[in-house]
Design a protein around this motif. Sequence first.
Motif, PDB file in Angstrom:
ATOM      1  N   PHE A 187       0.838  -1.188   0.000  1.00  0.00           N
ATOM      2  CA  PHE A 187       0.000   0.000   0.000  1.00  0.00           C
ATOM      3  C   PHE A 187       0.877   1.243   0.000  1.00  0.00           C
ATOM      4  O   PHE A 187       1.889   1.294   0.700  1.00  0.00           O
ATOM      5  CB  PHE A 187      -0.891   0.042   1.248  1.00  0.00           C
ATOM      6  CG  PHE A 187      -1.768  -1.162   1.401  1.00  0.00           C
ATOM      7  CD1 PHE A 187      -3.007  -1.208   0.804  1.00  0.00           C
ATOM      8  CD2 PHE A 187      -1.337  -2.246   2.144  1.00  0.00           C
ATOM      9  CE1 PHE A 187      -3.821  -2.322   0.939  1.00  0.00           C
ATOM     10  CE2 PHE A 187      -2.134  -3.365   2.294  1.00  0.00           C
ATOM     11  CZ  PHE A 187      -3.377  -3.405   1.690  1.00  0.00           C
ATOM     12  N   ILE A 204      -1.177   7.530   1.466  1.00  0.00           N
ATOM     13  CA  ILE A 204      -2.038   8.447   0.716  1.00  0.00           C
ATOM     14  C   ILE A 204      -2.483   9.597   1.601  1.00  0.00           C
ATOM     15  O   ILE A 204      -2.521   9.491   2.820  1.00  0.00           O
ATOM     16  CB  ILE A 204      -3.251   7.737   0.087  1.00  0.00           C
ATOM     17  CG1 ILE A 204      -4.138   7.122   1.155  1.00  0.00           C
ATOM     18  CG2 ILE A 204      -2.823   6.694  -0.918  1.00  0.00           C
ATOM     19  CD1 ILE A 204      -5.483   6.678   0.647  1.00  0.00           C
ATOM     20  N   SER A 205      -2.849  10.686   0.971  1.00  0.00           N
ATOM     21  CA  SER A 205      -3.320  11.879   1.675  1.00  0.00           C
ATOM     22  C   SER A 205      -4.806  11.739   1.990  1.00  0.00           C
ATOM     23  O   SER A 205      -5.459  10.769   1.588  1.00  0.00           O
ATOM     24  CB  SER A 205      -3.091  13.111   0.803  1.00  0.00           C
ATOM     25  OG  SER A 205      -3.897  13.035  -0.353  1.00  0.00           O
ATOM     26  N   ASP A 206      -5.342  12.734   2.696  1.00  0.00           N
ATOM     27  CA  ASP A 206      -6.766  12.735   3.041  1.00  0.00           C
ATOM     28  C   ASP A 206      -7.666  12.760   1.813  1.00  0.00           C
ATOM     29  O   ASP A 206      -8.807  12.329   1.872  1.00  0.00           O
ATOM     30  CB  ASP A 206      -7.105  13.928   3.943  1.00  0.00           C
ATOM     31  CG  ASP A 206      -6.518  13.776   5.334  1.00  0.00           C
ATOM     32  OD1 ASP A 206      -6.234  12.631   5.752  1.00  0.00           O
ATOM     33  OD2 ASP A 206      -6.333  14.808   6.010  1.00  0.00           O
ATOM     34  N   ASP A 207      -7.154  13.273   0.685  1.00  0.00           N
ATOM     35  CA  ASP A 207      -7.961  13.318  -0.543  1.00  0.00           C
ATOM     36  C   ASP A 207      -7.612  12.165  -1.492  1.00  0.00           C
ATOM     37  O   ASP A 207      -7.823  12.251  -2.701  1.00  0.00           O
ATOM     38  CB  ASP A 207      -7.851  14.679  -1.230  1.00  0.00           C
ATOM     39  CG  ASP A 207      -6.430  15.046  -1.608  1.00  0.00           C
ATOM     40  OD1 ASP A 207      -5.481  14.371  -1.166  1.00  0.00           O
ATOM     41  OD2 ASP A 207      -6.273  16.020  -2.360  1.00  0.00           O
ATOM     42  N   ASP A 208      -7.092  11.070  -0.922  1.00  0.00           N
ATOM     43  CA  ASP A 208      -6.819   9.821  -1.647  1.00  0.00           C
ATOM     44  C   ASP A 208      -5.786   9.953  -2.770  1.00  0.00           C
ATOM     45  O   ASP A 208      -5.854   9.239  -3.762  1.00  0.00           O
ATOM     46  CB  ASP A 208      -8.108   9.208  -2.198  1.00  0.00           C
ATOM     47  CG  ASP A 208      -9.023   8.711  -1.096  1.00  0.00           C
ATOM     48  OD1 ASP A 208      -8.508   8.313  -0.033  1.00  0.00           O
ATOM     49  OD2 ASP A 208     -10.256   8.705  -1.286  1.00  0.00           O
ATOM     50  N   GLN A 209      -4.828  10.852  -2.597  1.00  0.00           N
ATOM     51  CA  GLN A 209      -3.723  10.985  -3.542  1.00  0.00           C
ATOM     52  C   GLN A 209      -2.475  10.375  -2.915  1.00  0.00           C
ATOM     53  O   GLN A 209      -2.253  10.511  -1.713  1.00  0.00           O
ATOM     54  CB  GLN A 209      -3.466  12.457  -3.868  1.00  0.00           C
ATOM     55  CG  GLN A 209      -4.642  13.154  -4.525  1.00  0.00           C
ATOM     56  CD  GLN A 209      -4.975  12.565  -5.883  1.00  0.00           C
ATOM     57  OE1 GLN A 209      -4.097  12.334  -6.697  1.00  0.00           O
ATOM     58  NE2 GLN A 209      -6.252  12.302  -6.118  1.00  0.00           N
ATOM     59  N   VAL A 210      -1.663   9.698  -3.735  1.00  0.00           N
ATOM     60  CA  VAL A 210      -0.411   9.143  -3.223  1.00  0.00           C
ATOM     61  C   VAL A 210       0.482  10.296  -2.768  1.00  0.00           C
ATOM     62  O   VAL A 210       0.700  11.253  -3.512  1.00  0.00           O
ATOM     63  CB  VAL A 210       0.309   8.295  -4.300  1.00  0.00           C
ATOM     64  CG1 VAL A 210       1.682   7.844  -3.812  1.00  0.00           C
ATOM     65  CG2 VAL A 210      -0.541   7.091  -4.689  1.00  0.00           C
ATOM     66  N   CYS A 211       0.973  10.211  -1.528  1.00  0.00           N
ATOM     67  CA  CYS A 211       1.883  11.235  -1.008  1.00  0.00           C
ATOM     68  C   CYS A 211       3.245  11.039  -1.656  1.00  0.00           C
ATOM     69  O   CYS A 211       3.783   9.939  -1.651  1.00  0.00           O
ATOM     70  CB  CYS A 211       2.022  11.108   0.506  1.00  0.00           C
ATOM     71  SG  CYS A 211       0.504  11.425   1.414  1.00  0.00           S
TER      72      CYS A 211
END
Length: 62
Positions: free
Chosen positions: A28, A31-38
């Motif tokens: 996994f 990911i950020s709170d907006d479901d983007q890969v950090c």
Amino acid sequence: MGSVKIVRSPADASEWVVLFKEKGGKSFFLISDDDQVCSYVTLDAAVQELDALGFARAEVLF
């Protein structure tokens, strides 16, 4: 949790991403709170993020 790895981003080799790998083999991305890969511009930034999240160990893969 199995292991934590910091790897080059598959989308942009100049950036780093964090990969969590379970003992069962699933992986996994962080990911950020907006479901983007950090992704991180520097390795230091990725390490600082893991430290802030409470992780004490990670493997770096070039």
